[in-house]
Write a protein that holds these residues in place. Sequence first.
Motif, PDB file in Angstrom:
ATOM      1  N   GLY A 296     -58.015  98.209  -6.509  1.00 52.30           N
ATOM      2  CA  GLY A 296     -56.792  97.470  -6.224  1.00 52.30           C
ATOM      3  C   GLY A 296     -56.618  96.176  -6.971  1.00 52.30           C
ATOM      4  O   GLY A 296     -55.481  95.744  -7.227  1.00 52.30           O
ATOM      5  N   ASP A 297     -57.702  95.531  -7.344  1.00 52.22           N
ATOM      6  CA  ASP A 297     -57.614  94.248  -8.037  1.00 52.22           C
ATOM      7  C   ASP A 297     -57.751  94.378  -9.547  1.00 52.22           C
ATOM      8  O   ASP A 297     -57.864  93.372 -10.251  1.00 52.22           O
ATOM      9  CB  ASP A 297     -58.685  93.285  -7.501  1.00 52.22           C
ATOM     10  CG  ASP A 297     -60.104  93.833  -7.681  1.00 52.22           C
ATOM     11  OD1 ASP A 297     -60.272  95.065  -7.664  1.00 52.22           O
ATOM     12  OD2 ASP A 297     -61.037  93.015  -7.846  1.00 52.22           O
ATOM     13  N   HIS A 298     -57.741  95.606 -10.071  1.00 58.87           N
ATOM     14  CA  HIS A 298     -57.861  95.826 -11.509  1.00 58.87           C
ATOM     15  C   HIS A 298     -56.524  96.249 -12.109  1.00 58.87           C
ATOM     16  O   HIS A 298     -55.663  96.793 -11.409  1.00 58.87           O
ATOM     17  CB  HIS A 298     -58.912  96.897 -11.800  1.00 58.87           C
ATOM     18  CG  HIS A 298     -60.310  96.451 -11.494  1.00 58.87           C
ATOM     19  ND1 HIS A 298     -61.360  97.328 -11.334  1.00 58.87           N
ATOM     20  CD2 HIS A 298     -60.848  95.211 -11.321  1.00 58.87           C
ATOM     21  CE1 HIS A 298     -62.473  96.661 -11.082  1.00 58.87           C
ATOM     22  NE2 HIS A 298     -62.182  95.372 -11.068  1.00 58.87           N
ATOM     23  N   GLU A 299     -56.363  96.027 -13.427  1.00 58.42           N
ATOM     24  CA  GLU A 299     -55.142  96.391 -14.142  1.00 58.42           C
ATOM     25  C   GLU A 299     -55.437  97.527 -15.123  1.00 58.42           C
ATOM     26  O   GLU A 299     -56.467  97.519 -15.805  1.00 58.42           O
ATOM     27  CB  GLU A 299     -54.582  95.196 -14.918  1.00 58.42           C
ATOM     28  CG  GLU A 299     -54.100  94.059 -14.041  1.00 58.42           C
ATOM     29  CD  GLU A 299     -53.527  92.917 -14.859  1.00 58.42           C
ATOM     30  OE1 GLU A 299     -53.463  93.060 -16.097  1.00 58.42           O
ATOM     31  OE2 GLU A 299     -53.155  91.896 -14.269  1.00 58.42           O
ATOM     32  N   ALA A 300     -54.516  98.470 -15.212  1.00 56.49           N
ATOM     33  CA  ALA A 300     -54.691  99.602 -16.128  1.00 56.49           C
ATOM     34  C   ALA A 300     -54.616  99.144 -17.578  1.00 56.49           C
ATOM     35  O   ALA A 300     -53.826  98.267 -17.937  1.00 56.49           O
ATOM     36  CB  ALA A 300     -53.616 100.654 -15.865  1.00 56.49           C
ATOM     37  N   ASN A 301     -55.441  99.741 -18.416  1.00 55.49           N
ATOM     38  CA  ASN A 301     -55.414  99.496 -19.846  1.00 55.49           C
ATOM     39  C   ASN A 301     -54.889 100.765 -20.510  1.00 55.49           C
ATOM     40  O   ASN A 301     -55.600 101.768 -20.639  1.00 55.49           O
ATOM     41  CB  ASN A 301     -56.824  99.160 -20.353  1.00 55.49           C
ATOM     42  CG  ASN A 301     -56.841  98.772 -21.815  1.00 55.49           C
ATOM     43  OD1 ASN A 301     -56.310  99.470 -22.663  1.00 55.49           O
ATOM     44  ND2 ASN A 301     -57.464  97.641 -22.117  1.00 55.49           N
TER      45      ASN A 301
END
Length: 569
Positions: A296-301
Amino acid sequence: MRTSQLLIPTLREDPGEAETVSHRLLLRAGMIRKVAAGVYTYLPLGLRVIRKVEAIIREEMNRAGAQELLMPIASPAELWRETGRWDFYGKELFRFKDRHERDFCLGPTHEEVITDLIRREVRSYRQLPLNCYQIQTKFRDEIRPRFGLMRGREFIMKDAYSFDQDEASARLSYQKMYDAYQRIFTRCGLTFRAVEADTGLIGGTSSHEFMVLAETGEETIVYAEAGPYAANVERAEVPPPTEVSTEPTRPLRKVPTPGARTVEEVTALLKVSPQQLVKTLLYTTAQDTVAVLLRGDHEANEVKLKKLLGVTDIALADSARVTAVTGAPVGFAGPVGLAGARIVADHAIKAMRNFVVGANEVDAHYVDANWERDFTVAGFADLRNARAGDPSPQGGGLLRVARGIEVGHVFMLGIKYSQSMKATFLDPQGRETLAVMGCYGIGVGRTASAAIEQNHDAKGIIWPTPIAPFHIHLLPLSQTKPVTDTAQMLYDRLTQAGLEVLWDDRDERAGVKFNDADLIGAPFQLIIGDKGLAQGTVELKHRKSGAVSKRPPDKVLEEAHALLPQGSS
């Protein structure tokens, strides 16, 4: 040069169109003027800066053994079709037809043209290695040109292309260019960092971006706090977690989450942290729909995702597609029972247990989900953006984050273009062999803009001495004969000593002259006033520090060595 004889249309107010510091100050200082969206005229002061950047580039490229040539801005579609980029490049490639209805484009880059030249002219390994460069206008039809010279449609670029016998030799050419770029940006007076980068539309096997560090930079870079590792956030690797949750698995439960769609809303409602939630992002490709699982606290690359999927284009699924695949509106997608999409997950998911996911049902989520038991993952990979606090993938402690402006890029192309265009040579055994290529670009105007982003204050530009339009701004504060005669004497002596002097000979108030001088940003200001002359002195002011020294006019030349480009900036 006298101000009265030079076109310097300075502006008192900030232009409404300017979005960044460099754009605003270049316009206000009378260095550029807009012709159309992303297209600018360089006025005399701005062009002087551009020519100085170009001169440094030329000297270092020649020193590294590269040869300058000049290719046309227009190139025939046939060359681009050989590499497949006529269709692949997209709308940024400005296409047109000549009077005979033949397809052409304005070159955004020149891999095709240079490869065509070399395949015609290079026959033997004895002619290699070869590195050719040009400094020339490029055109990319950006959908949203902005930030002045930082992201224009028409721009000046130095592009170089190396051709070698084999991979080992190509690596040596690459290193020579890498080293030359280090010297170029150091000589331009910039604080920068070379970072690993994605190869993008150019392609190839590896690349480095040269980033000028500035808070206003468009790009995010990460670097090891105590090691050499540095990378663009698109390229930065995130190692798999070293620790895996060992808590006992709990039974899967569906819970109501009325109106809670975002990570923030769901975690607040369920009183859990974002690290305990797994979000499901649906992406569409030309072939299928893919569900990407991230903490939840990560962003897609998306760059990493495209590489994993082996595609060149992906997009987040629209609301209609999300509903068709999951049976629920956006915000409630999850991997449990998901049949309409292939599931891939970031490495971090593999280390998690008992997490929250969408239930593919409006106003509902699952808690205590576990991937081995409740759903199947087709593959795990590094699919997220690196961030501050992550471990460095190459040692050196944790990663830190900075903002940067890309001013240069070097690529190891390999045989990508030589293979498609059949650029071959005869090796020592007489066998036909593909040339191994590299390409190397520097944005000339972008370098000037980045220098401003890194060197300015509330009053205006503070140019690094090597690329300043003038070294000294001569400011006589009155039109009296003693002041005018002293100004003439100093101007003559300083210019004869090799210094470039802008003499503000206008009959203007002192405040107007000071404001324009601070705005234009010459590294030094030489101030001549009646009061100072009455005491036998003039004032020499350092623009960056504000330090002022008083000295007799005939002693000013003693500091000339410190004012020259090789002196401190």
